[in-house]
Design a protein around this motif. Structure first.
Motif, PDB file in Angstrom:
ATOM      1  N   LEU B 121      -4.441   8.945 -14.018  1.00  0.00           N
ATOM      2  CA  LEU B 121      -3.025   8.858 -13.659  1.00  0.00           C
ATOM      3  C   LEU B 121      -2.817   7.479 -13.046  1.00  0.00           C
ATOM      4  CD1 LEU B 121      -0.298  10.392 -13.418  1.00  0.00           C
ATOM      5  CD2 LEU B 121      -0.988  11.056 -11.141  1.00  0.00           C
ATOM      6  N   PRO B 122      -2.674   6.476 -13.914  1.00  0.00           N
ATOM      7  CA  PRO B 122      -2.624   5.112 -13.376  1.00  0.00           C
ATOM      8  C   PRO B 122      -1.354   4.884 -12.568  1.00  0.00           C
ATOM      9  CG  PRO B 122      -2.218   5.123 -15.741  1.00  0.00           C
ATOM     10  CD  PRO B 122      -2.502   6.540 -15.356  1.00  0.00           C
ATOM     11  N   SER B 123      -1.511   4.199 -11.468  1.00  0.00           N
ATOM     12  CA  SER B 123      -0.355   3.906 -10.620  1.00  0.00           C
ATOM     13  C   SER B 123       0.477   2.809 -11.268  1.00  0.00           C
ATOM     14  CB  SER B 123      -0.847   3.443  -9.250  1.00  0.00           C
ATOM     15  OG  SER B 123       0.153   2.674  -8.629  1.00  0.00           O
ATOM     16  N   PRO B 124       1.783   3.012 -11.378  1.00  0.00           N
ATOM     17  CA  PRO B 124       2.635   1.971 -11.966  1.00  0.00           C
ATOM     18  C   PRO B 124       2.968   0.863 -10.976  1.00  0.00           C
ATOM     19  CG  PRO B 124       3.968   3.873 -11.392  1.00  0.00           C
ATOM     20  CD  PRO B 124       2.550   4.190 -10.974  1.00  0.00           C
ATOM     21  N   LEU B 125       2.429   0.944  -9.778  1.00  0.00           N
ATOM     22  CA  LEU B 125       2.777  -0.062  -8.765  1.00  0.00           C
ATOM     23  C   LEU B 125       2.036  -1.370  -9.040  1.00  0.00           C
ATOM     24  CD1 LEU B 125       2.737   2.042  -5.499  1.00  0.00           C
ATOM     25  CD2 LEU B 125       4.701   1.202  -6.773  1.00  0.00           C
ATOM     26  N   PRO B 126       2.595  -2.496  -8.598  1.00  0.00           N
ATOM     27  CA  PRO B 126       1.892  -3.776  -8.736  1.00  0.00           C
ATOM     28  C   PRO B 126       0.559  -3.726  -8.007  1.00  0.00           C
ATOM     29  CG  PRO B 126       3.755  -3.974  -7.231  1.00  0.00           C
ATOM     30  CD  PRO B 126       3.889  -2.649  -7.922  1.00  0.00           C
ATOM     31  N   ASN B 127      -0.413  -4.393  -8.557  1.00  0.00           N
ATOM     32  CA  ASN B 127      -1.772  -4.240  -8.070  1.00  0.00           C
ATOM     33  C   ASN B 127      -2.154  -5.322  -7.059  1.00  0.00           C
ATOM     34  OD1 ASN B 127      -4.189  -3.082  -7.816  1.00  0.00           O
ATOM     35  ND2 ASN B 127      -5.069  -3.917  -9.715  1.00  0.00           N
ATOM     36  N   TRP B 128      -1.295  -5.609  -6.096  1.00  0.00           N
ATOM     37  CA  TRP B 128      -1.669  -6.621  -5.112  1.00  0.00           C
ATOM     38  C   TRP B 128      -2.189  -5.958  -3.854  1.00  0.00           C
ATOM     39  CZ3 TRP B 128       1.178  -5.384  -0.963  1.00  0.00           C
ATOM     40  CH2 TRP B 128       2.477  -4.880  -1.159  1.00  0.00           C
ATOM     41  N   ARG B 129      -3.008  -6.675  -3.119  1.00  0.00           N
ATOM     42  CA  ARG B 129      -3.487  -6.172  -1.833  1.00  0.00           C
ATOM     43  C   ARG B 129      -3.338  -7.299  -0.810  1.00  0.00           C
ATOM     44  NH1 ARG B 129      -6.027  -1.475  -2.655  1.00  0.00           N
ATOM     45  NH2 ARG B 129      -6.759  -1.370  -0.514  1.00  0.00           N
ATOM     46  N   ILE B 130      -2.974  -6.935   0.396  1.00  0.00           N
ATOM     47  CA  ILE B 130      -2.937  -7.956   1.443  1.00  0.00           C
ATOM     48  C   ILE B 130      -4.094  -7.717   2.395  1.00  0.00           C
ATOM     49  CG2 ILE B 130      -0.503  -8.602   1.428  1.00  0.00           C
ATOM     50  CD1 ILE B 130      -0.053  -6.446   3.547  1.00  0.00           C
ATOM     51  N   SER B 131      -4.657  -8.822   2.885  1.00  0.00           N
ATOM     52  CA  SER B 131      -5.746  -8.703   3.851  1.00  0.00           C
ATOM     53  C   SER B 131      -5.162  -8.469   5.230  1.00  0.00           C
ATOM     54  CB  SER B 131      -6.579  -9.981   3.871  1.00  0.00           C
ATOM     55  OG  SER B 131      -7.258 -10.078   2.659  1.00  0.00           O
ATOM     56  N   LEU B 132      -5.858  -7.637   5.969  1.00  0.00           N
ATOM     57  CA  LEU B 132      -5.379  -7.324   7.313  1.00  0.00           C
ATOM     58  C   LEU B 132      -6.625  -7.221   8.169  1.00  0.00           C
ATOM     59  CD1 LEU B 132      -2.433  -6.207   8.402  1.00  0.00           C
ATOM     60  CD2 LEU B 132      -3.806  -4.167   8.757  1.00  0.00           C
ATOM     61  N   GLY B 133      -6.811  -8.188   9.086  1.00  0.00           N
ATOM     62  CA  GLY B 133      -8.076  -8.210   9.814  1.00  0.00           C
ATOM     63  C   GLY B 133      -9.174  -8.372   8.796  1.00  0.00           C
ATOM     64  N   GLY B 134     -10.126  -7.422   8.762  1.00  0.00           N
ATOM     65  CA  GLY B 134     -11.179  -7.492   7.759  1.00  0.00           C
ATOM     66  C   GLY B 134     -10.883  -6.607   6.570  1.00  0.00           C
ATOM     67  N   GLY B 135      -9.854  -5.742   6.667  1.00  0.00           N
ATOM     68  CA  GLY B 135      -9.596  -4.792   5.594  1.00  0.00           C
ATOM     69  C   GLY B 135      -8.461  -5.247   4.710  1.00  0.00           C
ATOM     70  N   THR B 136      -8.175  -4.465   3.679  1.00  0.00           N
ATOM     71  CA  THR B 136      -7.051  -4.799   2.817  1.00  0.00           C
ATOM     72  C   THR B 136      -6.168  -3.573   2.628  1.00  0.00           C
ATOM     73  OG1 THR B 136      -8.162  -4.162   0.784  1.00  0.00           O
ATOM     74  CG2 THR B 136      -8.443  -6.440   1.516  1.00  0.00           C
ATOM     75  N   ILE B 137      -4.891  -3.853   2.370  1.00  0.00           N
ATOM     76  CA  ILE B 137      -3.932  -2.778   2.134  1.00  0.00           C
ATOM     77  C   ILE B 137      -3.213  -3.084   0.836  1.00  0.00           C
ATOM     78  CG2 ILE B 137      -1.814  -1.699   2.941  1.00  0.00           C
ATOM     79  CD1 ILE B 137      -2.661  -2.066   5.728  1.00  0.00           C
ATOM     80  N   GLY B 138      -3.086  -2.101  -0.040  1.00  0.00           N
ATOM     81  CA  GLY B 138      -2.393  -2.306  -1.300  1.00  0.00           C
ATOM     82  C   GLY B 138      -1.015  -1.678  -1.290  1.00  0.00           C
ATOM     83  N   ALA B 139      -0.271  -1.920  -2.382  1.00  0.00           N
ATOM     84  CA  ALA B 139       1.091  -1.405  -2.477  1.00  0.00           C
ATOM     85  C   ALA B 139       1.105   0.121  -2.414  1.00  0.00           C
ATOM     86  CB  ALA B 139       1.729  -1.882  -3.781  1.00  0.00           C
ATOM     87  N   LEU B 140       0.114   0.741  -3.084  1.00  0.00           N
ATOM     88  CA  LEU B 140       0.087   2.207  -3.107  1.00  0.00           C
ATOM     89  C   LEU B 140      -0.187   2.772  -1.715  1.00  0.00           C
ATOM     90  CD1 LEU B 140       0.285   4.681  -4.836  1.00  0.00           C
ATOM     91  CD2 LEU B 140      -2.122   4.448  -5.421  1.00  0.00           C
ATOM     92  N   ASP B 141      -1.081   2.084  -0.960  1.00  0.00           N
ATOM     93  CA  ASP B 141      -1.334   2.512   0.420  1.00  0.00           C
ATOM     94  C   ASP B 141      -0.049   2.535   1.217  1.00  0.00           C
ATOM     95  OD1 ASP B 141      -4.025   2.599  -0.164  1.00  0.00           O
ATOM     96  OD2 ASP B 141      -4.345   0.510   0.425  1.00  0.00           O
ATOM     97  N   LEU B 142       0.723   1.455   1.048  1.00  0.00           N
ATOM     98  CA  LEU B 142       1.975   1.368   1.805  1.00  0.00           C
ATOM     99  C   LEU B 142       2.941   2.465   1.369  1.00  0.00           C
ATOM    100  CD1 LEU B 142       2.513  -2.488   1.993  1.00  0.00           C
ATOM    101  CD2 LEU B 142       1.738  -0.933   3.785  1.00  0.00           C
ATOM    102  N   LEU B 143       2.972   2.718   0.056  1.00  0.00           N
ATOM    103  CA  LEU B 143       3.875   3.756  -0.440  1.00  0.00           C
ATOM    104  C   LEU B 143       3.502   5.114   0.151  1.00  0.00           C
ATOM    105  CD1 LEU B 143       6.136   4.685  -2.382  1.00  0.00           C
ATOM    106  CD2 LEU B 143       4.324   5.190  -4.023  1.00  0.00           C
ATOM    107  N   ILE B 144       2.189   5.384   0.177  1.00  0.00           N
ATOM    108  CA  ILE B 144       1.751   6.679   0.711  1.00  0.00           C
ATOM    109  C   ILE B 144       2.087   6.787   2.191  1.00  0.00           C
ATOM    110  CG2 ILE B 144      -0.295   8.055   1.259  1.00  0.00           C
ATOM    111  CD1 ILE B 144      -1.448   7.110  -1.431  1.00  0.00           C
ATOM    112  N   ALA B 145       1.810   5.715   2.928  1.00  0.00           N
ATOM    113  CA  ALA B 145       2.138   5.721   4.356  1.00  0.00           C
ATOM    114  C   ALA B 145       3.631   5.923   4.558  1.00  0.00           C
ATOM    115  CB  ALA B 145       1.679   4.410   5.000  1.00  0.00           C
ATOM    116  N   ALA B 146       4.431   5.222   3.749  1.00  0.00           N
ATOM    117  CA  ALA B 146       5.881   5.336   3.902  1.00  0.00           C
ATOM    118  C   ALA B 146       6.340   6.741   3.554  1.00  0.00           C
ATOM    119  CB  ALA B 146       6.584   4.315   3.009  1.00  0.00           C
ATOM    120  N   THR B 147       5.780   7.307   2.479  1.00  0.00           N
ATOM    121  CA  THR B 147       6.179   8.674   2.107  1.00  0.00           C
ATOM    122  C   THR B 147       5.873   9.635   3.245  1.00  0.00           C
ATOM    123  OG1 THR B 147       5.589   8.128  -0.156  1.00  0.00           O
ATOM    124  CG2 THR B 147       5.956  10.441   0.328  1.00  0.00           C
ATOM    125  N   GLY B 148       4.686   9.483   3.830  1.00  0.00           N
ATOM    126  CA  GLY B 148       4.318  10.349   4.946  1.00  0.00           C
ATOM    127  C   GLY B 148       5.285  10.210   6.105  1.00  0.00           C
TER     128      GLY B 148
END
Lengths: 246, 606
Positions: B121-148
């Protein structure tokens, strides 16, 4: 002669195979306080359930203000203009007193009038005002009884049904609750109350029925009933009934 | 340290997904005091609807999400209407079974419609990730967090400031009192199921996108995780469910970081057990209060027992004994051998669930324990089979009872949840304890059944051996039921407070009951291991537990003969109609739904 507000005719109810009511009939006249008396397991609380639509009778008819309400779901019975003070009060313990009172007006949609009614309730029940923002579960039994009454009145009922309103209260509160029932009645609300403690109920009732194992065995003006020593001894727990209540 | 941040983010994201499931379960539990075991199926349906929208309709994500919300919300309303409403006033176990039944039906329908194979079930979201400290966050992560976050906010607003929300809260606290305020509690139920199912479906869609993987089996896992999160936060507690989900997500993520991904579920179920033992009301309630008992009244429906005359039982047994003498019956014998093994499990479960009133949903774990015990004793310690099988029974009895002991102080729903968790733990420990169990490889070349030199490897011999063991176990159990133990068990089931008041030690008698049941189930698993010659940790899954429960209910809870009849009926009948094998779970689901019309089962509860 005043008009009849509530009428039960030939009610038969069952819990599974066990029959509770045997052709129960009674009526409540508008403007009166009518009391249904009886001992344990006489079917008093079940009568309340039948009126409120929590239990469907197998036979018979319940009518309110001339309209047949038999078998109507509870929320629609309430919308006809019936308020309920359930046995053991049944407040929403995790909600505040204010929220409980507003729940009483759930069936109404006239917001402004509801706000005014809330204020009126707080005048009628000044003790409730101090506890308005407390969670209902933290109140004492007497305070809860007042909230339960106020909650029922918030629906602007024409008939208020009370199931054992003095149960479990301290003697001081018992007198206060009885006074309040009379005050409510004076404002034009008809009261139908189920009570185990007959001598208390007869102090304020206009008319009373005595229920025994699902049948009405006696009815009459409350004053006459209270005065009749034979009746008192046989059905109303004898002369010391008041002592047991306290 | 960077990776730790990654694991934290990952844990919170997974926690957010669990929260969407757990909040729905909590809302439903709040208004109906029911664990909706069909909730995970709705979640799986959400994932598949999303897949269909992407693949066939090429819809953009917002429209897909809307479609998922509508379909799943509608499904929730249907579940309430079919599974719950007609059961108002039925014995308290009935709606629980109905949701299990609906779940089996939905899962099977998904498998039939989409095959059991996993899909991407491929995500239709753009596949970018931003670095944050040592970790990274992608568009889908943000979408899930926002949905929650948005869902939590909307839900809070709904419960706090809308009329229907007030009605939901009032109904959750006291259904009858809410009705007496003029609340239409049926409408409340409907609304709650719709909201909960819409959130569940949305969660399924997001999970599918997050792992780029969906399959019908995701349903049961989701129910489990949602229930675990809810227990952590306190049953029916909506904010608690969110907190519990985040905690669960973090625990799993750190567990994976420390030990590897096969430990993910082990961590969640150990957390579940810890909570049930230490704070059965959830983290946010006082630990001293005993768990609230939503299921008042007898859990098992009282009924008149259908007496089977002894000659009829004897006749049936005689027919069973001579069956192998018929010609051309090898396949039938295999089926019936399986039926006898399932019957051993069923009589074990009917003792625990019916007679003792502890509805276990983890009974298949006893089969696993027995199977592994006997296989390993025979292979690694060189025990003869005639000794390893009964030894496996004893070991299963001891280990099973010790594992179930934390559940002894719990009641009804909580017992079911705890045993479900314990069952999963057993399977996961077997998976991970490679030095003893050979881990995911499973145990191969298990020797066949044998008594001394006499190998019982023909279908006839296996059949007779299983039947003989079943008869012995059934006779023992019937003796047990007629003794004072049987009476004591039933007393505990009917009213454990009263039983305690008469001096019955609940722990001791529950222990005896589980020990006896563990022995029978362990022997059944041991025999199965020698018949199959290969086992792994998924030979007996929770599906088997639910199958066994279906058999027990079909026969009548606590009814010994009923359990055997149920096992034979549900094992043999699907085989008689060839080609129905793939509909097997569908049949079980329908049986569980039909139980509404005869809640006491075929032969009646005892």
């Amino acid at each position: 002669m005043s008009t009849e507000l509530l009428r039960l005719e030939g009610i038969d109810t069952f819990y599974g195979p066990v029959q509770v009511h045997f052709g129960l009939s009674l009526s409540v006249r508008a403007g009166q306080i009518v009391s249904l008396l009886g001992g344990n397991a006489s079917g008093k609380s079940t009568t309340m359930k039948v009126i409120l639509g929590l239990l469907r009778p197998r036979a018979g008819r319940v009518s309110f203000d001339g309209r047949d309400i038999t078998g109507l779901p509870t929320h629609q019975v309430i919308r006809q203009g019936i308020g309920s003070v359930p046995e053991a009060r049944r407040l929403f313990g995790a909600m505040t007193v204010r929220e409980n009172l507003l729940m009483g007006a759930f069936a109404r949609s006239d917001r402004l009038v509801i706000a005014r009614d809330l204020e009126r309730m707080l005048e009628l029940f000044p003790r409730v005002r101090q506890r308005l923002e407390n969670r209902a579960g933290t109140l004492s039994g007497g305070e809860q009884q007042m909230v339960a009454m106020a909650r029922a009145l918030m629906g602007r009922p024409r008939l208020i049904c009370m199931d054992e309103p003095t149960m479990g209260l301290s003697p001081l509160f018992v007198d206060r609750v009885l006074e309040l029932i009379q005050a409510v009645n004076r404002e034009g609300v008809t009261v139908f109350m189920v009570e185990q403690n007959a001598s208390l109920a007869l102090q304020i009732a206009h008319y009373a029925y005595v229920l025994q194992t699902g049948r009405i065995i006696l009815q009459g003006e409350a004053g006459e009933m209270a005065r009749n020593p034979k009746i008192r001894d046989a059905y109303l727990g004898g002369p010391d009934a008041k002592a047991t209540a306290a | 340290m960077g990776s730790w941040l990654d694991y934290t983010i990952n844990g919170l994201i997974i926690g957010n997904i669990y929260a969407l499931v757990a909040v729905g379960l909590a809302l439903i539990f709040g208004v109906s005091h029911l664990i909706n075991f069909a909730h995970g199926s709705v979640y799986a349906v959400g994932a598949y609807v999303g897949w269909a929208c992407f693949t066939y309709l090429h819809l953009p994500l917002p429209l897909t999400a809307l479609a998922v919300i509508i379909v799943c919300g509608g499904l929730g309303i249907a579940i309430e209407r079919i599974g719950l409403r007609p059961l108002a006033g039925a014995p308290r176990i009935a709606p629980l079974l109905a949701t299990i039944g609906i779940s089996l039906v939905l899962d099977q329908l998904l498998q039939i419609a989409f095959t059991p194979d996993p899909r991407a079930l491929p995500s239709p979201l753009p596949n970018w990730r931003i670095s944050l400290g040592g970790g990274t966050i992608g568009a889908l992560d943000l979408l899930i967090a926002a949905t929650g976050l948005v869902s939590a906010g909307v839900l809070y607003f709904f419960l706090r400031f809308t009329k229907l929300g007030w009605a939901v809260r009032a109904t959750a606290q006291d259904r009858d009192a809410a009705r007496q305020m003029g609340v239409d509690t049926d409408a409340v139920n409907r609304a709650v199921f719709a909201i909960a199912s819409a959130l569940g479906g949305l969660s399924g869609l997001l999970v599918g996108m997050y792992f780029n993987h969906i399959d019908p089996a995701m349903s049961f896992q989701a129910t489990l995780k949602g229930v675990v999160a809810q227990v952590i936060g306190g049953m029916g507690n909506v904010p608690g469910a969110i907190a519990g989900s985040l905690l669960l997500g973090l625990t799993e993520s750190y567990g994976v970081a420390l030990f590897g991904s096969s430990y993910r579920n082990l961590f969640s179920f150990v957390l579940l057990l810890l909570i049930l033992v230490l704070r059965p009301n959830g983290l946010f309630a006082s630990a001293r209060v005993t768990p609230p008992e939503p299921m008042t009244g007898t859990f098992v429906a009282p009924s008149r027992v259908l007496r089977i005359p002894p000659w009829a039982v004897g006749l049936a047994l005689a027919a069973a004994v001579v069956l192998p003498l018929l010609p051309n019956i090898a396949y039938m014998l295999q089926v019936m051998t399986n039926a006898w093994l399932m019957a051993m499990l069923a009589i074990s479960l009917t003792l625990v669930a019916g007679t003792l009133g502890q509805v276990s949903l983890g009974h298949a774990a006893l089969l696993l324990l027995g199977a592994y015990a006997s296989a390993l004793l025979a292979l690694d310690s060189g025990w003869p089979i005639w000794a390893s099988v009964p030894a496996a029974g004893v070991l299963t009895s001891v280990i099973g009872t010790a594992l179930a002991a934390p559940a002894f102080r719990l009641r009804s729903h909580y017992v079911s949840i705890a045993t479900l968790g314990i069952g999963e733990i057993v399977s996961l420990v077997i998976l991970n304890w490679e030095s003893l169990t050979r881990g995911p490889m499973g145990v191969t070349n298990i020797p066949p059944l044998a008594i001394g030199k006499l190998e019982l490897d023909s279908p006839q011999a296996a059949y007779w051996a299983s039947l003989a063991v079943l008869v012995v176990l059934a006779l023992l159990q019937s003796r047990l039921l007629r003794s004072h133990l049987g009476r004591t068990f039933r007393a505990i089931r009917d009213d454990d407070v009263a039983a305690r008041a008469y001096g019955v030690s609940l722990d001791r008698y529950k222990g005896i009951g589980f020990a006896f049941a563990g022995f029978g189930a362990g022997v059944s698993g041991a025999i199965a291991a020698h018949l199959y010659s290969y086992i792994n940790n998924e030979t007996f899954t929770s599906t088997v537990s639910i199958t066994a429960l279906t058999m027990v209910i079909l026969g009548g809870m606590g009814n010994l003969l009923g359990a055997i009849v149920g096992a034979v009926a549900l094992t043999a009948l699907p085989e008689m109609f060839r080609g129905t094998a793939e509909y097997r779970m569908l049949i079980y689901g329908v049986v569980l739904l039909l139980i509404r019309f005869r809640p006491q089962g075929v032969l009646g509860t005892v």
